[in-house]
Motif scaffolding. Sequence first.
Motif, PDB file in Angstrom:
ATOM      1  N   VAL A  71       0.831  -1.207   0.000  1.00  0.00           N
ATOM      2  CA  VAL A  71       0.000   0.000   0.000  1.00  0.00           C
ATOM      3  C   VAL A  71       0.866   1.257   0.000  1.00  0.00           C
ATOM      4  CG1 VAL A  71      -1.698   1.315   1.334  1.00  0.00           C
ATOM      5  CG2 VAL A  71      -1.979  -1.147   1.054  1.00  0.00           C
ATOM      6  N   THR A  72       1.999   1.222   0.669  1.00  0.00           N
ATOM      7  CA  THR A  72       2.883   2.389   0.719  1.00  0.00           C
ATOM      8  C   THR A  72       3.364   2.765  -0.680  1.00  0.00           C
ATOM      9  OG1 THR A  72       3.576   1.813   2.952  1.00  0.00           O
ATOM     10  CG2 THR A  72       4.992   3.335   1.740  1.00  0.00           C
ATOM     11  N   HIS A  75       0.464   4.403  -2.352  1.00  0.00           N
ATOM     12  CA  HIS A  75       0.275   5.741  -1.776  1.00  0.00           C
ATOM     13  C   HIS A  75       1.246   6.726  -2.407  1.00  0.00           C
ATOM     14  CE1 HIS A  75       1.089   9.024   1.036  1.00  0.00           C
ATOM     15  NE2 HIS A  75      -0.197   8.937   1.343  1.00  0.00           N
ATOM     16  N   ASP A  76       2.519   6.367  -2.418  1.00  0.00           N
ATOM     17  CA  ASP A  76       3.543   7.267  -2.949  1.00  0.00           C
ATOM     18  C   ASP A  76       3.336   7.520  -4.442  1.00  0.00           C
ATOM     19  OD1 ASP A  76       4.540   7.235  -0.379  1.00  0.00           O
ATOM     20  OD2 ASP A  76       6.252   5.943  -0.858  1.00  0.00           O
ATOM     21  N   LYS A  79       0.207   9.723  -4.967  1.00  0.00           N
ATOM     22  CA  LYS A  79       0.534  11.094  -4.552  1.00  0.00           C
ATOM     23  C   LYS A  79       1.321  11.818  -5.639  1.00  0.00           C
ATOM     24  CE  LYS A  79       2.516  13.758  -0.717  1.00  0.00           C
ATOM     25  NZ  LYS A  79       2.238  14.959  -1.437  1.00  0.00           N
ATOM     26  N   MET A  92      -6.487  12.367  -2.651  1.00  0.00           N
ATOM     27  CA  MET A  92      -6.276  11.160  -1.863  1.00  0.00           C
ATOM     28  C   MET A  92      -6.232  11.490  -0.384  1.00  0.00           C
ATOM     29  SD  MET A  92      -2.282  10.358  -2.712  1.00  0.00           S
ATOM     30  CE  MET A  92      -2.273   8.915  -1.693  1.00  0.00           C
ATOM     31  N   ASN A  94      -4.887   9.933   3.637  1.00  0.00           N
ATOM     32  CA  ASN A  94      -3.733   9.285   4.242  1.00  0.00           C
ATOM     33  C   ASN A  94      -3.934   7.775   4.282  1.00  0.00           C
ATOM     34  OD1 ASN A  94      -2.367  11.703   4.815  1.00  0.00           O
ATOM     35  ND2 ASN A  94      -3.609  12.005   6.637  1.00  0.00           N
ATOM     36  N   THR A  95      -2.854   7.076   4.487  1.00  0.00           N
ATOM     37  CA  THR A  95      -2.932   5.634   4.666  1.00  0.00           C
ATOM     38  C   THR A  95      -3.635   5.345   5.985  1.00  0.00           C
ATOM     39  OG1 THR A  95      -0.908   5.335   3.405  1.00  0.00           O
ATOM     40  CG2 THR A  95      -1.556   3.533   4.852  1.00  0.00           C
ATOM     41  N   GLU A  96      -4.528   4.373   5.975  1.00  0.00           N
ATOM     42  CA  GLU A  96      -5.308   3.998   7.152  1.00  0.00           C
ATOM     43  C   GLU A  96      -4.995   2.546   7.518  1.00  0.00           C
ATOM     44  OE1 GLU A  96     -10.046   3.846   8.379  1.00  0.00           O
ATOM     45  OE2 GLU A  96      -9.470   4.387   6.354  1.00  0.00           O
ATOM     46  N   THR A 102      -4.207  -2.540   5.748  1.00  0.00           N
ATOM     47  CA  THR A 102      -3.751  -1.193   5.422  1.00  0.00           C
ATOM     48  C   THR A 102      -4.459  -0.743   4.147  1.00  0.00           C
ATOM     49  OG1 THR A 102      -1.584  -1.707   6.371  1.00  0.00           O
ATOM     50  CG2 THR A 102      -1.723   0.247   4.990  1.00  0.00           C
ATOM     51  N   VAL A 104      -5.214   2.726   1.416  1.00  0.00           N
ATOM     52  CA  VAL A 104      -5.075   4.110   0.981  1.00  0.00           C
ATOM     53  C   VAL A 104      -6.280   4.426   0.101  1.00  0.00           C
ATOM     54  CG1 VAL A 104      -3.623   3.653  -1.052  1.00  0.00           C
ATOM     55  CG2 VAL A 104      -3.529   5.884   0.058  1.00  0.00           C
ATOM     56  N   HIS A 105      -6.872   5.590   0.337  1.00  0.00           N
ATOM     57  CA  HIS A 105      -8.057   6.048  -0.395  1.00  0.00           C
ATOM     58  C   HIS A 105      -7.620   7.063  -1.446  1.00  0.00           C
ATOM     59  CE1 HIS A 105      -9.581   4.799   3.573  1.00  0.00           C
ATOM     60  NE2 HIS A 105     -10.674   4.455   2.915  1.00  0.00           N
TER      61      HIS A 105
END
Length: 118
Positions: A71-72, A75-76, A79, A92, A94-96, A102, A104-105
């Motif tokens: 997920v990270t 996310h990156d 972004k 977007m 934050n990661t939840e 985990t 990311v929206h």
Amino acid sequence: MSLTVLGLKIYVPAKDLEVSKAFYRAMGFEVTEAWGGDYDCSLGGTIFRLQDYYVKEWADNFMLQFEVDDVTVWHDHAKSVIDTGKYGDARMGNTEIIGDTTIVHVVDPSGVLLLFIH
């Protein structure tokens, strides 16, 4: 007689088809022309059809969940795509983390919620 399903393709609304196509390409999806002015978006084993059709209330309540390894990384990547400012209302959160999950929206340019989850 055996009932089987060989595939499923979800039709996703696009407020501005060209912006949505560019967004999904930037996100890493292969975008190919389908029929009727629609486009298939595929990545890995997933595929959905982006359609040149938009109803705000429908798009704002539409979600796609993608199971991913990291997920990270998503996310990156999301972004970096959104921060270009090229994709209208794409945004977007934050990661939840919920228990062992985990998420990311990411919201696409039409308001469709993309959940990247592991």
